[in-house]
Design an enzyme around this catalytic site. Structure first.
Site, PDB file in Angstrom:
ATOM      1  N   ASN A   1      33.352  45.310  44.377  1.00 29.40           N
ATOM      2  CA  ASN A   1      34.371  45.976  43.573  1.00 29.40           C
ATOM      3  C   ASN A   1      35.684  46.015  44.342  1.00 29.40           C
ATOM      4  OD1 ASN A   1      32.121  46.678  41.990  1.00 29.40           O
ATOM      5  ND2 ASN A   1      33.068  48.606  41.427  1.00 29.40           N
TER       6      ASN A   1
HETATM    7 CA    CA Z   1      30.433  51.044  37.975  1.00 29.89          CA
END
Ligand code: CA
Ligand code: CTP
Length: 228
Positions: free
Chosen positions: A34
């Site tokens: 991420n």
């Molecule tokens: Ca997530």
């Protein structure tokens, strides 16, 4: 004022903070992850320590230095982060600021995947990662007295955050609008909506450091510190 060194309302309290991204290996040189600089989580860990808390910061890969007076545990994957979090219990306060990858690669390999002319790219097979915030919130007798989660949303920020708080079982959710143009990811400023059992608070645009201070003051009040 929280900047005065003598206001130590969290003295004797234990806190854990997760921060940064997690990296889920594909092979030794590639990963799935991420976006997260770790700045907001590190600022919160530092601010909790400034108010006297005993802080463990469990961080995915970032380029940041540990704030002073914080014990830093570095991890790479979500599964490692979960293990480190669970073995840091019991704590009074948990703040999950990490941008945890939702999946890991089941068919990860230990030698580098080479491109081969004429052959299609490899397929990744994914399985869900443990939900650390949900597990902490459901930890029974080991549940921290206060569990705070984050929500990074691009649409319907408030409605999504209210639903996420219920689904995760945490006490508070700090929701950020990360839609295009807000420049939260990797930026220095943040706006947030805080969802608590008492309702919704809209916070103005401020630096991540100020947002951290505002959050930890609120945490201190929740733990009985006299209002300033
Ligand atoms: Ca997530
Ligand atoms: N979180 C976590 N473990 C995970 C996923 C998320 O602890 N495996 C925590 C994050 O640290 C954050 C909160 O849960 O505090 C919300 O993360 P978010 O990604 O917004 O929520 P998800 O449930 O993963 O939902 P989605 O990504 O589908 O919006």
């Amino acid at each position: 004022d929280a900047r005065t060194p003598h206001w130590l309302p969290l003295l004797g309290r234990h806190a854990l903070v997760t921060a940064g991204p997690t990296h889920e290996p594909i092979d030794p040189v590639r990963y799935l992850g991420n976006r997260s600089s770790g700045l907001q989580g590190y600022a919160i860990a530092g601010a909790l320590a400034q108010l006297g808390a005993n802080v463990t910061l469990i961080s995915g890969p970032t380029s940041l230095l540990a704030p002073s007076d914080v014990s830093l545990i570095r991890v790479e994957t979500a599964r490692e982060m979960e293990q480190a979090v669970m073995s840091s219990l019991p704590v009074d306060i948990a703040v999950c600021a990490a941008a945890v990858a939702d999946w890991h690669v089941v068919n990860a390999v230990t030698s580098k995947i080479k491109k081969q002319a004429g052959t299609p790219p490899p397929s990744l097979s994914l399985e869900p990662n443990p939900d650390i915030l949900a597990r902490l919130s459901a930890a029974g007798p080991r549940r921290p007295a206060l569990v705070v989660g984050f929500a990074a949303e691009t649409d319907d920020v408030e409605a999504n955050a209210v639903a996420k708080r219920k689904r995760k079982g945490c006490d508070w959710i700090l929701a950020n609008d990360v839609s295009e143009g807000t420049n939260v990811m990797g930026g220095t400023h943040n706006t947030a909506i805080l969802i608590t059992e008492d309702g919704v608070e809209r916070w103005p645009l401020m630096t991540k450091a100020d947002l951290a201070l505002r959050l930890v003051r609120k945490i201190a009040l929740r733990f009985g510190a006299p209002a300033l």
